[in-house]
Design a protein around this motif. Sequence first.
Motif, PDB file in Angstrom:
ATOM      1  N   SER A  21      28.604  21.787  62.659  1.00 45.71           N
ATOM      2  CA  SER A  21      28.096  20.429  62.575  1.00 45.71           C
ATOM      3  C   SER A  21      28.839  19.516  63.539  1.00 45.71           C
ATOM      4  O   SER A  21      30.006  19.737  63.854  1.00 45.71           O
ATOM      5  CB  SER A  21      28.251  19.907  61.149  1.00 45.71           C
ATOM      6  N   THR A  25      24.986  15.747  62.926  1.00 44.32           N
ATOM      7  CA  THR A  25      24.299  16.770  62.139  1.00 44.32           C
ATOM      8  C   THR A  25      25.011  17.109  60.835  1.00 44.32           C
ATOM      9  O   THR A  25      24.532  17.955  60.086  1.00 44.32           O
ATOM     10  CB  THR A  25      24.140  18.073  62.950  1.00 44.32           C
ATOM     11  N   PHE A  26      26.121  16.454  60.546  1.00 40.74           N
ATOM     12  CA  PHE A  26      26.912  16.820  59.366  1.00 40.74           C
ATOM     13  C   PHE A  26      26.074  16.800  58.089  1.00 40.74           C
ATOM     14  O   PHE A  26      26.060  17.758  57.325  1.00 40.74           O
ATOM     15  CB  PHE A  26      28.131  15.901  59.214  1.00 40.74           C
ATOM     16  N   GLU A  28      22.880  16.962  57.733  1.00 38.38           N
ATOM     17  CA  GLU A  28      21.833  17.979  57.785  1.00 38.38           C
ATOM     18  C   GLU A  28      22.411  19.352  57.418  1.00 38.38           C
ATOM     19  O   GLU A  28      21.802  20.109  56.665  1.00 38.38           O
ATOM     20  CB  GLU A  28      21.193  17.996  59.164  1.00 38.38           C
ATOM     21  N   TYR A  29      23.584  19.673  57.940  1.00 32.64           N
ATOM     22  CA  TYR A  29      24.246  20.931  57.586  1.00 32.64           C
ATOM     23  C   TYR A  29      24.617  20.928  56.102  1.00 32.64           C
ATOM     24  O   TYR A  29      24.480  21.941  55.423  1.00 32.64           O
ATOM     25  CB  TYR A  29      25.502  21.140  58.434  1.00 32.64           C
TER      26      TYR A  29
END
Length: 149
Positions: A21, A25-26, A28-29
Motif C-alpha cells: 500500500s 491505497t492504504f 483500499e488494501y
Amino acid sequence: MEAARWSPSCFNAQPWRLYTSTGATFDEYLNLLVEGNQAWAKDTSVIGFMVAERHFEHNGKPNAYAEFDCGAAWMALTLQARKEGLYTHGMGGILKPEITDYLKLDPARHEVVMGFTIGKLADLSNLSDEKRNEEVPNSRKSLDEIWFR
C-alpha cells in the motif's frame, strides 16, 4: 523487500511478487482484509500482499514450489524487518478473490499467497483487553511434537 529479493528459489525463479500500500491505497488494501484483521491493521504503516507466479518464466511449466519459495521470501523479509526495528505480521485472513480483482491478476498465472503488515510495535496499553491478550506469546508445540528422530 531487498532481503526477499535475495531469497533462494527453485531454478532461481523468484516467483514472489510483493504489492504494498501507499498512502493513497492504504484504505483500499485495508478493505481487502477480513474484518478481524482490519480492526488492528488500520494502525499499521504498510499493508501488503504476496503473490506467486504459478509458472516458470524460462519454460512456462507449472512451478510446484512457487508458494514454498514465497514462504522463504516472507521469512527473509520478516527477519530483515525485525533487524531494522520493524515488526511484521503475516495474514491468511484476506479476501483472495477481491485481491485478485483489485490487483488485476490473471488467476491462471497468479496465486495470492498471503497478506502482511509492516510497522512499529504499538503501545500495548492502547489496545483493547482482547487484542492485548492476543499479543501474549502463544503456546508453541514442544520440539518433540515436531521433530522426529
